[in-house]
Scaffold this motif. Structure first.
Motif, PDB file in Angstrom:
ATOM      1  N   ARG A  48       0.829  -1.197   0.000  1.00  0.00           N
ATOM      2  CA  ARG A  48       0.000   0.000   0.000  1.00  0.00           C
ATOM      3  C   ARG A  48       0.868   1.254   0.000  1.00  0.00           C
ATOM      4  NH1 ARG A  48      -5.238   0.781   1.180  1.00  0.00           N
ATOM      5  NH2 ARG A  48      -5.432  -1.291   2.065  1.00  0.00           N
ATOM      6  N   SER A  49       2.019   1.214   0.654  1.00  0.00           N
ATOM      7  CA  SER A  49       2.880   2.391   0.729  1.00  0.00           C
ATOM      8  C   SER A  49       3.452   2.774  -0.633  1.00  0.00           C
ATOM      9  CB  SER A  49       4.021   2.147   1.719  1.00  0.00           C
ATOM     10  OG  SER A  49       4.799   1.055   1.286  1.00  0.00           O
ATOM     11  N   GLU A  50       3.504   1.832  -1.581  1.00  0.00           N
ATOM     12  CA  GLU A  50       4.041   2.125  -2.909  1.00  0.00           C
ATOM     13  C   GLU A  50       3.055   2.902  -3.765  1.00  0.00           C
ATOM     14  OE1 GLU A  50       5.490  -1.334  -4.878  1.00  0.00           O
ATOM     15  OE2 GLU A  50       6.605  -2.006  -3.135  1.00  0.00           O
ATOM     16  N   VAL A  51       1.769   2.780  -3.506  1.00  0.00           N
ATOM     17  CA  VAL A  51       0.777   3.417  -4.366  1.00  0.00           C
ATOM     18  C   VAL A  51       0.098   4.610  -3.700  1.00  0.00           C
ATOM     19  CG1 VAL A  51       0.317   1.345  -5.694  1.00  0.00           C
ATOM     20  CG2 VAL A  51      -1.027   1.800  -3.667  1.00  0.00           C
ATOM     21  N   THR A  52       0.386   4.880  -2.447  1.00  0.00           N
ATOM     22  CA  THR A  52      -0.243   6.018  -1.771  1.00  0.00           C
ATOM     23  C   THR A  52       0.415   7.318  -2.210  1.00  0.00           C
ATOM     24  OG1 THR A  52       1.236   5.731   0.119  1.00  0.00           O
ATOM     25  CG2 THR A  52      -0.942   4.731   0.270  1.00  0.00           C
ATOM     26  N   ALA A  53      -0.349   8.383  -2.150  1.00  0.00           N
ATOM     27  CA  ALA A  53       0.169   9.694  -2.521  1.00  0.00           C
ATOM     28  C   ALA A  53       1.109  10.204  -1.440  1.00  0.00           C
ATOM     29  CB  ALA A  53      -0.986  10.665  -2.703  1.00  0.00           C
ATOM     30  N   GLY A  54       1.992  11.096  -1.827  1.00  0.00           N
ATOM     31  CA  GLY A  54       2.914  11.691  -0.869  1.00  0.00           C
ATOM     32  C   GLY A  54       4.338  11.215  -1.066  1.00  0.00           C
ATOM     33  N   ALA A  55       5.219  11.839  -0.341  1.00  0.00           N
ATOM     34  CA  ALA A  55       6.644  11.522  -0.471  1.00  0.00           C
ATOM     35  C   ALA A  55       6.998  10.263   0.294  1.00  0.00           C
ATOM     36  CB  ALA A  55       7.465  12.698   0.053  1.00  0.00           C
ATOM     37  N   ARG A  56       7.939   9.512  -0.256  1.00  0.00           N
ATOM     38  CA  ARG A  56       8.514   8.346   0.403  1.00  0.00           C
ATOM     39  C   ARG A  56       9.908   8.143  -0.182  1.00  0.00           C
ATOM     40  NH1 ARG A  56       5.302   6.184  -3.460  1.00  0.00           N
ATOM     41  NH2 ARG A  56       6.359   4.767  -4.862  1.00  0.00           N
ATOM     42  N   PRO A  57      10.839   7.578   0.550  1.00  0.00           N
ATOM     43  CA  PRO A  57      12.192   7.396   0.026  1.00  0.00           C
ATOM     44  C   PRO A  57      12.195   6.569  -1.260  1.00  0.00           C
ATOM     45  CG  PRO A  57      12.171   7.065   2.380  1.00  0.00           C
ATOM     46  CD  PRO A  57      10.735   7.203   1.951  1.00  0.00           C
ATOM     47  N   GLY A  58      12.921   7.069  -2.264  1.00  0.00           N
ATOM     48  CA  GLY A  58      13.035   6.388  -3.541  1.00  0.00           C
ATOM     49  C   GLY A  58      12.017   6.828  -4.578  1.00  0.00           C
ATOM     50  N   LYS A  59      11.044   7.661  -4.205  1.00  0.00           N
ATOM     51  CA  LYS A  59      10.010   8.094  -5.140  1.00  0.00           C
ATOM     52  C   LYS A  59      10.516   9.266  -5.979  1.00  0.00           C
ATOM     53  CE  LYS A  59       5.261   9.675  -5.445  1.00  0.00           C
ATOM     54  NZ  LYS A  59       4.042   9.976  -4.706  1.00  0.00           N
ATOM     55  N   THR A  60      10.222   9.248  -7.290  1.00  0.00           N
ATOM     56  CA  THR A  60      10.559  10.347  -8.173  1.00  0.00           C
ATOM     57  C   THR A  60       9.421  11.352  -8.142  1.00  0.00           C
ATOM     58  OG1 THR A  60      11.804   8.867  -9.605  1.00  0.00           O
ATOM     59  CG2 THR A  60      11.171  10.980 -10.531  1.00  0.00           C
ATOM     60  N   MET A  61       9.756  12.611  -7.903  1.00  0.00           N
ATOM     61  CA  MET A  61       8.738  13.652  -7.786  1.00  0.00           C
ATOM     62  C   MET A  61       9.126  14.855  -8.636  1.00  0.00           C
ATOM     63  SD  MET A  61       7.844  13.438  -3.741  1.00  0.00           S
ATOM     64  CE  MET A  61       6.170  14.007  -3.922  1.00  0.00           C
ATOM     65  N   LEU A  62       8.158  15.743  -8.891  1.00  0.00           N
ATOM     66  CA  LEU A  62       8.363  16.956  -9.656  1.00  0.00           C
ATOM     67  C   LEU A  62       8.351  18.142  -8.697  1.00  0.00           C
ATOM     68  CD1 LEU A  62       8.481  18.328 -12.493  1.00  0.00           C
ATOM     69  CD2 LEU A  62       5.999  18.455 -12.378  1.00  0.00           C
ATOM     70  N   VAL A  63       9.337  19.035  -8.831  1.00  0.00           N
ATOM     71  CA  VAL A  63       9.410  20.223  -7.991  1.00  0.00           C
ATOM     72  C   VAL A  63       8.487  21.277  -8.595  1.00  0.00           C
ATOM     73  CG1 VAL A  63      10.922  22.005  -7.056  1.00  0.00           C
ATOM     74  CG2 VAL A  63      11.782  19.684  -7.370  1.00  0.00           C
ATOM     75  N   TRP A  64       7.548  21.814  -7.783  1.00  0.00           N
ATOM     76  CA  TRP A  64       6.547  22.757  -8.274  1.00  0.00           C
ATOM     77  C   TRP A  64       6.945  24.208  -8.098  1.00  0.00           C
ATOM     78  CZ3 TRP A  64       2.512  21.770 -11.248  1.00  0.00           C
ATOM     79  CH2 TRP A  64       2.048  20.461 -11.314  1.00  0.00           C
ATOM     80  N   GLY A  65       7.698  24.536  -7.073  1.00  0.00           N
ATOM     81  CA  GLY A  65       7.998  25.940  -6.816  1.00  0.00           C
ATOM     82  C   GLY A  65       9.461  26.169  -6.516  1.00  0.00           C
ATOM     83  N   GLY A  66       9.826  27.449  -6.466  1.00  0.00           N
ATOM     84  CA  GLY A  66      11.203  27.809  -6.154  1.00  0.00           C
ATOM     85  C   GLY A  66      12.059  27.858  -7.404  1.00  0.00           C
ATOM     86  N   ARG A  67      13.347  28.030  -7.215  1.00  0.00           N
ATOM     87  CA  ARG A  67      14.234  28.160  -8.371  1.00  0.00           C
ATOM     88  C   ARG A  67      14.447  26.827  -9.092  1.00  0.00           C
ATOM     89  NH1 ARG A  67      20.158  29.227  -5.704  1.00  0.00           N
ATOM     90  NH2 ARG A  67      20.450  27.121  -4.937  1.00  0.00           N
TER      91      ARG A  67
END
Length: 84
Positions: A48-67
């Motif tokens: 379940r932890s692999e498909v839940t939303a949110g950050a977790r170690p090893g997950k690839t994410m997109l940065v939305w704000g900042g430089r």
């Protein structure tokens, strides 16, 4: 007397956690991201932890704000929440 004590079952009260916890496996979401409830015989279940939303170690994410907005990143570790 010890024989009769061994036959008594432990009463499970609300809030008690079972001693043996089974793995929390769920069916992977479909290609369009919808939750599925029926699976074929050849499909595997995932944690379940692999498909839940949110950050977790090893997950690839997109940065939305900042430089660094628009860049992809990989989560290395999560910091403990200090209750603030």
């Amino acid at each position: 007397a010890a024989f009769w004590r061994s036959l008594r079952k432990k009463v499970v009260k609300m809030g008690d956690k079972p001693a043996v916890r089974r793995e929390d496996l769920v069916l992977a979401p479909s290609a369009d991201g919808r939750v599925r409830h029926v699976r074929n015989l050849d499909e595997k279940l995932v944690q379940r932890s692999e498909v839940t939303a949110g950050a977790r170690p090893g997950k690839t994410m997109l940065v939305w704000g900042g430089r660094h907005a628009g860049l992809h990143c990989v989560v290395v570790a999560l910091l403990a929440d200090e209750g603030g």
